[in-house]
Design a protein around this motif. Sequence first.
Motif: not given
Lengths: 392, 392
Positions: B362-375, B379-381
């Motif tokens: 299972v590969i997941g990913a996150t990135a910084p979001g516009a409002s300060g949290g993460r988006i 996943e690709v499983a």
Amino acid sequence: MTTITVPDGSPFGLDNLPYGVFSTPAGGRRVGVRVGESVVDLAQTLGYDVFARPSLNPFMAQGRARWDEVRGRVAELVAGDVPASAVHALPSVTLHRPFEVADYVDFYASEHHASNVGRILRPDAEPLLPNWKHLPVGYHGRSSTVVVSGTEITRPCGQRRSDDGPVFGPSTRLDIEAELGFVVGTGSPMGSRVSTDEFAEHVFGAVLVNDWSARDIQAWEYQPLGPNLGKSFATSVSAWVVPLQALEAARVPGPVQDPEVLPYLKETQDWGLDIDLEIRWNGHVVSRPGYRQMYWSPAQMLAHMTVNGAAASTGDLYASGTVSGPGPDERGALIEVTWGGRHPVDVGGRPSTFLEDGDEVVIGATAPGASGGRIGFGEVAGRIAPAVEPGP
Amino acid sequence: MTTITVPDGSPFGLDNLPYGVFSTPAGGRRVGVRVGESVVDLAQTLGYDVFARPSLNPFMAQGRARWDEVRGRVAELVAGDVPASAVHALPSVTLHRPFEVADYVDFYASEHHASNVGRILRPDAEPLLPNWKHLPVGYHGRSSTVVVSGTEITRPCGQRRSDDGPVFGPSTRLDIEAELGFVVGTGSPMGSRVSTDEFAEHVFGAVLVNDWSARDIQAWEYQPLGPNLGKSFATSVSAWVVPLQALEAARVPGPVQDPEVLPYLKETQDWGLDIDLEIRWNGHVVSRPGYRQMYWSPAQMLAHMTVNGAAASTGDLYASGTVSGPGPDERGALIEVTWGGRHPVDVGGRPSTFLEDGDEVVIGATAPGASGGRIGFGEVAGRIAPAVEPGP
């Protein structure tokens, strides 16, 4: 009603009956069959919905039993009286790419071509790499740039090596590859395989292919993942898909394969094809390669392509790779004809190595037909337009 | 009417809004947007015909101005009251491949990955080939075997080397490649180019990609035309396409490129992406590669892919190649994680090198979001099913 005249010796007699997609000033794209110098509108005459479409894919998806049945009806149709409004003189129609290309794979199935290229590019090494006689080497190409014969080919720009590092500009070694292409009619789902014996259940027919190749771009980019921009700018196919049934009389045993191939590549049927190609460069015949000497058969190519469980789809195109025979006048790419550009050939008084702007290449082919004459593939033609360089 | 609850810290808040294609027992495939743990039916709520389709392609073909406008409307929609019948709990829907794949190109854009692979496979040579820093090396893959996350992956069979010549059988070195994929919304015609500055006009969004790789098949087949059956059996993509707008806060400068690139690869905008990937093998995190260190940007990849005049099409997928960072815990393929299979890693008490039957990645990913949290990318499983060997 009218009767279609087929000139004596025409390669488009009743034992050929290739399918294509055409339009007229009065009507949109639909499926037709070529007979002599005429195109017969199959949407109008047979009334099948699959022929009132802008590509052969819906018909091809119907499968071998239907292909055989319809071929019989087409033969009856064109042998009798046909509504005059359904018969178009070839010069009065526009021909289009006959099928939507799903995946496109290009093989490298001629031992003579692979050996020639090996000798030209790696003169001090064994010309064939160790895997070559064990599997049909191939790679995926770009489906969206497969175009119909007659489409102008713009010289590609790209990176090539120079003594001062890579430079960008129009390719200076623009080449052709004369190939035969096989068009998949009915696919196979992911996780299954197509055996060599199942070839004719899946493959609808064959076209001529010119795999335009920018040798300078290719030479710089291709390590380690293979050709990309050196090939992806354009691949031309002939406008007529010759049904597999029309090639029955052309079937011959292929060359003996030594070493013995692995079981999944063994064949119980002959799918070598006795097809003669001819390459004309600005009207001058520069080569006449014979397809019968191809090392790997199209049935082996399809079996290999799916042995890992890869899906095959309606509209898949897989090409043989350059067709070259053993003789110096049977080479299917200019890099071989001119031996890496070192031996120019005379093209109408102009000593030539690679393609110049305005040059035209026309590749034709014929094969034995069922009734003793020869059937034709028509041609795959293209003229080189000057490169368009990027703006500032 | 209902209000959609987004759990605190959800990577699927209002600054993400990725698009996907889903179905329910009561209704066929249509386009939805993910919000928190819900899927909102956009065909029902917004009523646009392009969302009542089984793929994103018709919407993606409408172009940047429309994508931006619709994103605004989707944000308004999900922030207010939504008809309860249009909101589905994620576990109650089936997710499908979100777009029809036109051409698929896989790049090789991580310097750390390319260097690691070079060191593993050619320990006595320069790890990077001479072209690597001058152009984004890439090749075409098989579009018809691009599948959605969760699709079972059958271990492929194929040829591999042995001391007694090639043998046929199930791959014994089945690997992953954790990648980011870019989805082309509006194409460009054959003969034209997409400049690096035009990236956001053409690319709709991004997905996670697992480029499943049979290293033993690949090693034997890939000379001289690149990978084919070692890759063509399956490529998995995540079910949610993260719109490019959602990645604005993730944009960062890429690494300094030295030597200087040719003009067509120069950029005036930053398209490095600060995205953190995570690879879990049977539930154990084995790597956390960072995308921000990728040498070639996605804008450069698209500019390169079209600089020779190759067409781009709605639904084209191009992937980054394995994402690997400099550290030993940032490697995006098992061949790197285990250094060619020589250093097994512990996967729940089992020392492991390549994938065994029943394993799940299972590969997941996150990135910084516009409002300060993460988006999140979701996943690709995929789980490995045993090989199916050919019949006698």
